[in-house]
Scaffold this motif. Structure first.
Motif, PDB file in Angstrom:
ATOM      1  N   ILE A   1       0.832  -1.206   0.000  1.00  0.00           N
ATOM      2  CA  ILE A   1       0.000   0.000   0.000  1.00  0.00           C
ATOM      3  C   ILE A   1       0.864   1.252   0.000  1.00  0.00           C
ATOM      4  O   ILE A   1       0.595   2.221  -0.733  1.00  0.00           O
ATOM      5  N   THR A   2       1.915   1.269   0.810  1.00  0.00           N
ATOM      6  CA  THR A   2       2.796   2.439   0.839  1.00  0.00           C
ATOM      7  C   THR A   2       3.563   2.586  -0.476  1.00  0.00           C
ATOM      8  O   THR A   2       3.866   3.708  -0.898  1.00  0.00           O
ATOM      9  N   ALA A   3       3.868   1.465  -1.137  1.00  0.00           N
ATOM     10  CA  ALA A   3       4.526   1.547  -2.445  1.00  0.00           C
ATOM     11  C   ALA A   3       3.602   2.208  -3.472  1.00  0.00           C
ATOM     12  O   ALA A   3       4.043   3.047  -4.281  1.00  0.00           O
ATOM     13  N   ALA A   4       2.308   1.828  -3.457  1.00  0.00           N
ATOM     14  CA  ALA A   4       1.353   2.457  -4.364  1.00  0.00           C
ATOM     15  C   ALA A   4       1.213   3.946  -4.059  1.00  0.00           C
ATOM     16  O   ALA A   4       1.115   4.780  -4.973  1.00  0.00           O
ATOM     17  N   ALA A   5       1.236   4.285  -2.771  1.00  0.00           N
ATOM     18  CA  ALA A   5       1.151   5.696  -2.383  1.00  0.00           C
ATOM     19  C   ALA A   5       2.384   6.474  -2.850  1.00  0.00           C
ATOM     20  O   ALA A   5       2.284   7.635  -3.266  1.00  0.00           O
ATOM     21  N   THR A   6       3.543   5.823  -2.791  1.00  0.00           N
ATOM     22  CA  THR A   6       4.768   6.466  -3.259  1.00  0.00           C
ATOM     23  C   THR A   6       4.696   6.720  -4.763  1.00  0.00           C
ATOM     24  O   THR A   6       5.171   7.755  -5.260  1.00  0.00           O
ATOM     25  N   LEU A   7       4.088   5.803  -5.495  1.00  0.00           N
ATOM     26  CA  LEU A   7       3.917   5.982  -6.937  1.00  0.00           C
ATOM     27  C   LEU A   7       3.020   7.184  -7.225  1.00  0.00           C
ATOM     28  O   LEU A   7       3.295   7.975  -8.139  1.00  0.00           O
ATOM     29  N   TYR A   8       1.930   7.332  -6.458  1.00  0.00           N
ATOM     30  CA  TYR A   8       1.055   8.506  -6.617  1.00  0.00           C
ATOM     31  C   TYR A   8       1.831   9.789  -6.340  1.00  0.00           C
ATOM     32  O   TYR A   8       1.684  10.788  -7.042  1.00  0.00           O
ATOM     33  N   TRP A   9       2.678   9.733  -5.316  1.00  0.00           N
ATOM     34  CA  TRP A   9       3.520  10.892  -4.998  1.00  0.00           C
ATOM     35  C   TRP A   9       4.435  11.241  -6.173  1.00  0.00           C
ATOM     36  O   TRP A   9       4.546  12.398  -6.571  1.00  0.00           O
ATOM     37  N   ALA A  10       5.085  10.204  -6.722  1.00  0.00           N
ATOM     38  CA  ALA A  10       6.069  10.438  -7.783  1.00  0.00           C
ATOM     39  C   ALA A  10       5.429  10.932  -9.073  1.00  0.00           C
ATOM     40  O   ALA A  10       5.988  11.795  -9.764  1.00  0.00           O
TER      41      ALA A  10
END
Length: 473
Positions: free
Chosen positions: A443-452
């Motif tokens: 979940i945090t990886a997907a959130a990091t992708l949204y950030w990037a």
């Protein structure tokens, strides 16, 4: 993580970004309407001592047996250091965004975004899971489907969350009295029917298969600390409410520390009493607290305690919906989403509450009551531990640059406490189940992708933490 957040003035953005900037009259503000007493009532209610005691603690008894009280005590001691971090950061950055506002400002936008995602995991999962426990404690007077009862509690909490915050403080205060009474009854009955001495609290035993006694290892205790931290986790609500507190520089710290002390006593004392009063190790490991209460007294007392717990769960739902809606409101006001979404989520109702954000927290919570959420307790424990770790990192950075001279409550033993807390929490994370770590990490990886892909390219107009101008009052 070094991309530290700096508030952007409207004139500093390119012309093309103008529609994304705050309106000329400034960001929307929540109304300051509560003091230490109201804030403490709301915050203790979010800790939900009785519902935690009756819903979460039985799971600890099943794996930790007589070591449950010791694990919760160690977790409470760790929470003192966490509370110091929250108190300093909450008065330094008093925003409805809570952890993410503090971490974004001090440790960088990406770190703040990840804290926001972890906090969302916690606040969206926990209310429906606890709400579904209502049916078990209403059983003495009526039989309900757990999912239907949980959904009803979430919808009731949503309606209450639309009201004025001061009114909710008194509503939850009344429920809290009954909650404390239920915990006190359990404690008195447990101590009055003690079957073993105080030495059993450190005997480290749990009932195993076939009537055998198993030893609780130190590694099991460390693994259980993630849930133990969650047991008193609600004290962080004081930070979410900091934007609605009078004199936040003074009252936030008082509320955080008072809440932790009170909630730790309300939870830990009955746990000790249950450990001493259980008829045998198998009964303690079974964790049927309602059954123990009935055996120690009579069915009428058992019914009274069960109804008090049911009210405590409703109380918890109300406060959690209030807290969670403030998180969504603050994220929209701080430009975390596309502009149409920000505009909708930041709307305030006639009572001054963020009504759209409240509905978006409560209604999905009701739907989640029909989903199997058993494994999400583990995900919640990992999320809480990770969130505390990032808050400790922010506390380590809280006394540099201009923040050195900002009026705020300052913790003792800095920087030793944040450094120690970071080391301990990192170790606790390494002892969690792989599946829970993978779910949370995904979940945090997907959130990091949204950030990037979305937030970072729009850094001049997105993810701008807002701290009210009157926060220094």
């Amino acid at each position: 993580m070094t991309d530290t957040l700096r508030p952007v003035q409207p004139s500093a953005a390119p012309a093309a970004e103008a529609p994304d900037l705050p309106a000329p009259d400034g960001p929307r503000k929540l109304k300051r309407s509560i003091g230490v007493v109201g804030g403490t009532l709301l915050t203790i209610s979010c800790v939900t001592p009785a519902s935690t005691l009756f819903v979460v603690v039985p799971d600890l008894f099943s794996t930790l047996g007589t070591a449950t009280a010791l694990t919760i005590a160690v977790g409470s001691l760790l929470c003192i250091a966490v509370a110091f971090c929250y108190s300093e950061l909450g008065t330094l950055i008093p925003s409805a965004g809570g952890e993410y506002a503090m971490v974004s400002t001090l440790a960088g936008r990406l770190a703040g975004w990840l804290v926001f995602v972890l906090s969302l995991l916690v606040v969206m999962i926990v209310p429906p899971v606890i709400a579904m426990g209502t049916a078990d404690y209403l059983a003495p007077v009526m039989h309900l489907n757990p999912s239907m009862a949980g959904a009803g509690v979430m919808l009731l909490a949503t309606l209450a969350g639309l009201l004025d915050l001061r009114a909710n403080a008194w509503i939850t205060g009344v429920f809290l009295v009954l909650e404390v009474v239920a915990a006190a009854v359990v404690a008195v009955l447990g101590f009055a029917h003690s079957e073993r001495g105080a030495g059993s609290l450190v005997s480290m035993e749990v009932a195993g298969q076939g009537g055998h006694t198993d030893t609780v290892t130190a590694m099991l205790v460390v693994s259980g600390l993630a849930i133990a931290l969650f047991v008193t986790q609600g004290f962080s609500t004081a930070v979410y409410l900091s934007e609605e507190m009078e004199n936040p520089r003074r009252n936030v710290a008082r509320t955080v520390l008072a809440t932790l002390a009170i909630s730790a006593v309300i939870i830990l004392v009955p746990v000790i009493a249950i450990t001493l009063g259980a008829s045998d190790l198998a009964e303690l490991t079974g964790g049927d607290i309602s059954g123990m209460v009935a055996a120690w007294s009579n069915s009428a007392v058992g019914t009274f305690v069960s109804l008090c717990v049911a009210l405590a769960i409703i109380n918890a739902g109300i406060v959690m919906v209030i807290q969670n809606s403030r998180v969504l409101f603050a994220s929209a006001r701080d430009k975390a989403w596309p502009e149409p979404v920000n505009n909708v989520l930041s709307r305030l109702g006639r009572f001054g509450s963020p009504w759209v954000a409240t509905l978006l927290v409560g209604v999905p919570g009701a739907v989640l009551c029909f989903v199997d959420l058993d494994t999400l307790y583990g995900i919640t424990g990992v999320s809480v531990t990770g969130m505390y770790l990032l808050v400790a990192v922010a506390a380590l950075l809280a006394r540099r640059g201009s923040h050195v001279h900002t009026p705020a409550w300052r913790m003792p033993l800095w920087p030793a406490l944040p450094v120690l807390l970071i080391a301990v929490l990192a170790y606790v994370l390494t002892q969690q189940e792989t599946s829970h770590l993978l779910w949370t990490g995904g979940i945090t990886a997907a959130a990091t992708l949204y950030w990037a892909l979305y937030l970072r390219p729009r850094r001049e107009s997105r993810w701008l933490v807002t701290v009210p101008e009157d926060a220094q009052a």
